[in-house]
Motif scaffolding. Sequence first.
Motif, PDB file in Angstrom:
ATOM      1  N   GLN A   1       0.850  -1.183   0.000  1.00  0.00           N
ATOM      2  CA  GLN A   1       0.000   0.000   0.000  1.00  0.00           C
ATOM      3  C   GLN A   1       0.884   1.231   0.000  1.00  0.00           C
ATOM      4  O   GLN A   1       1.908   1.276   0.662  1.00  0.00           O
ATOM      5  CB  GLN A   1      -0.905   0.018   1.216  1.00  0.00           C
ATOM      6  N   ALA A   2       0.437   2.209  -0.759  1.00  0.00           N
ATOM      7  CA  ALA A   2       1.178   3.472  -0.788  1.00  0.00           C
ATOM      8  C   ALA A   2       1.065   4.112   0.588  1.00  0.00           C
ATOM      9  O   ALA A   2       0.002   4.081   1.215  1.00  0.00           O
ATOM     10  CB  ALA A   2       0.584   4.390  -1.841  1.00  0.00           C
ATOM     11  N   PRO A   3       2.145   4.649   1.068  1.00  0.00           N
ATOM     12  CA  PRO A   3       2.076   5.277   2.381  1.00  0.00           C
ATOM     13  C   PRO A   3       1.121   6.462   2.347  1.00  0.00           C
ATOM     14  O   PRO A   3       1.114   7.225   1.383  1.00  0.00           O
ATOM     15  CB  PRO A   3       3.506   5.731   2.654  1.00  0.00           C
ATOM     16  N   THR A   4       0.290   6.563   3.351  1.00  0.00           N
ATOM     17  CA  THR A   4      -0.625   7.683   3.417  1.00  0.00           C
ATOM     18  C   THR A   4       0.144   8.895   3.898  1.00  0.00           C
ATOM     19  O   THR A   4       0.953   8.808   4.812  1.00  0.00           O
ATOM     20  CB  THR A   4      -1.803   7.401   4.385  1.00  0.00           C
ATOM     21  N   PRO A   5      -0.081  10.026   3.249  1.00  0.00           N
ATOM     22  CA  PRO A   5       0.661  11.212   3.648  1.00  0.00           C
ATOM     23  C   PRO A   5       0.293  11.607   5.072  1.00  0.00           C
ATOM     24  O   PRO A   5      -0.870  11.555   5.462  1.00  0.00           O
ATOM     25  CB  PRO A   5       0.231  12.280   2.648  1.00  0.00           C
ATOM     26  N   VAL A   6       1.281  11.980   5.823  1.00  0.00           N
ATOM     27  CA  VAL A   6       1.037  12.396   7.201  1.00  0.00           C
ATOM     28  C   VAL A   6       0.605  13.848   7.170  1.00  0.00           C
ATOM     29  O   VAL A   6       1.302  14.698   6.625  1.00  0.00           O
ATOM     30  CB  VAL A   6       2.316  12.233   8.047  1.00  0.00           C
ATOM     31  N   ARG A   7      -0.557  14.109   7.711  1.00  0.00           N
ATOM     32  CA  ARG A   7      -1.080  15.466   7.751  1.00  0.00           C
ATOM     33  C   ARG A   7      -0.977  15.963   9.180  1.00  0.00           C
ATOM     34  O   ARG A   7      -1.513  15.336  10.087  1.00  0.00           O
ATOM     35  CB  ARG A   7      -2.530  15.473   7.278  1.00  0.00           C
ATOM     36  N   PRO A   8      -0.298  17.070   9.392  1.00  0.00           N
ATOM     37  CA  PRO A   8      -0.192  17.584  10.758  1.00  0.00           C
ATOM     38  C   PRO A   8      -1.582  17.869  11.325  1.00  0.00           C
ATOM     39  O   PRO A   8      -2.487  18.274  10.597  1.00  0.00           O
ATOM     40  CB  PRO A   8       0.588  18.885  10.597  1.00  0.00           C
ATOM     41  N   THR A   9      -1.731  17.631  12.584  1.00  0.00           N
ATOM     42  CA  THR A   9      -3.026  17.886  13.199  1.00  0.00           C
ATOM     43  C   THR A   9      -3.129  19.354  13.582  1.00  0.00           C
ATOM     44  O   THR A   9      -2.143  20.004  13.913  1.00  0.00           O
ATOM     45  CB  THR A   9      -3.227  17.013  14.451  1.00  0.00           C
ATOM     46  N   LEU A  10      -4.337  19.843  13.528  1.00  0.00           N
ATOM     47  CA  LEU A  10      -4.597  21.224  13.896  1.00  0.00           C
ATOM     48  C   LEU A  10      -5.036  21.280  15.346  1.00  0.00           C
ATOM     49  O   LEU A  10      -5.795  20.432  15.807  1.00  0.00           O
ATOM     50  CB  LEU A  10      -5.693  21.813  13.008  1.00  0.00           C
ATOM     51  N   ALA A  11      -4.579  22.306  16.028  1.00  0.00           N
ATOM     52  CA  ALA A  11      -5.001  22.534  17.407  1.00  0.00           C
ATOM     53  C   ALA A  11      -6.489  22.886  17.410  1.00  0.00           C
ATOM     54  O   ALA A  11      -7.025  23.369  16.400  1.00  0.00           O
ATOM     55  CB  ALA A  11      -4.189  23.678  18.004  1.00  0.00           C
ATOM     56  N   PRO A  12      -7.176  22.651  18.522  1.00  0.00           N
ATOM     57  CA  PRO A  12      -8.616  22.954  18.575  1.00  0.00           C
ATOM     58  C   PRO A  12      -8.955  24.399  18.193  1.00  0.00           C
ATOM     59  O   PRO A  12      -9.924  24.642  17.474  1.00  0.00           O
ATOM     60  CB  PRO A  12      -8.987  22.667  20.029  1.00  0.00           C
ATOM     61  N   ARG A  13      -8.154  25.366  18.634  1.00  0.00           N
ATOM     62  CA  ARG A  13      -8.430  26.767  18.286  1.00  0.00           C
ATOM     63  C   ARG A  13      -8.171  27.020  16.798  1.00  0.00           C
ATOM     64  O   ARG A  13      -8.864  27.831  16.180  1.00  0.00           O
ATOM     65  CB  ARG A  13      -7.586  27.712  19.141  1.00  0.00           C
TER      66      ARG A  13
END
Length: 78
Positions: free
Chosen positions: A10-22
């Motif tokens: 499987q192609a590696p899924t791109p890592v998407r940085p998480t957004l802070a709640p605000r």
Amino acid sequence: MSFTPTPHAQAPTPVRPTLAPREQETLRHIAAGCTYVQTARHMGLSRHTVDAYLRRIRAKLDINSMAELTRLAVSLGL
């Protein structure tokens, strides 16, 4: 002759940085069509803080336009 299927890598899924709640909340208001000032009032912040949150979001996700920000908000279900 037997056929043994080989698992496909499987192609590696791109890592998407998480957004802070605000940051998520800010993005939600902007995607809903609020201005920076309206967003700031809703969140109890200054317009400059809203701008800082949006700059951080753009930097984290390599986004350059408001259209891309809005598309992101829709894809995230915000």
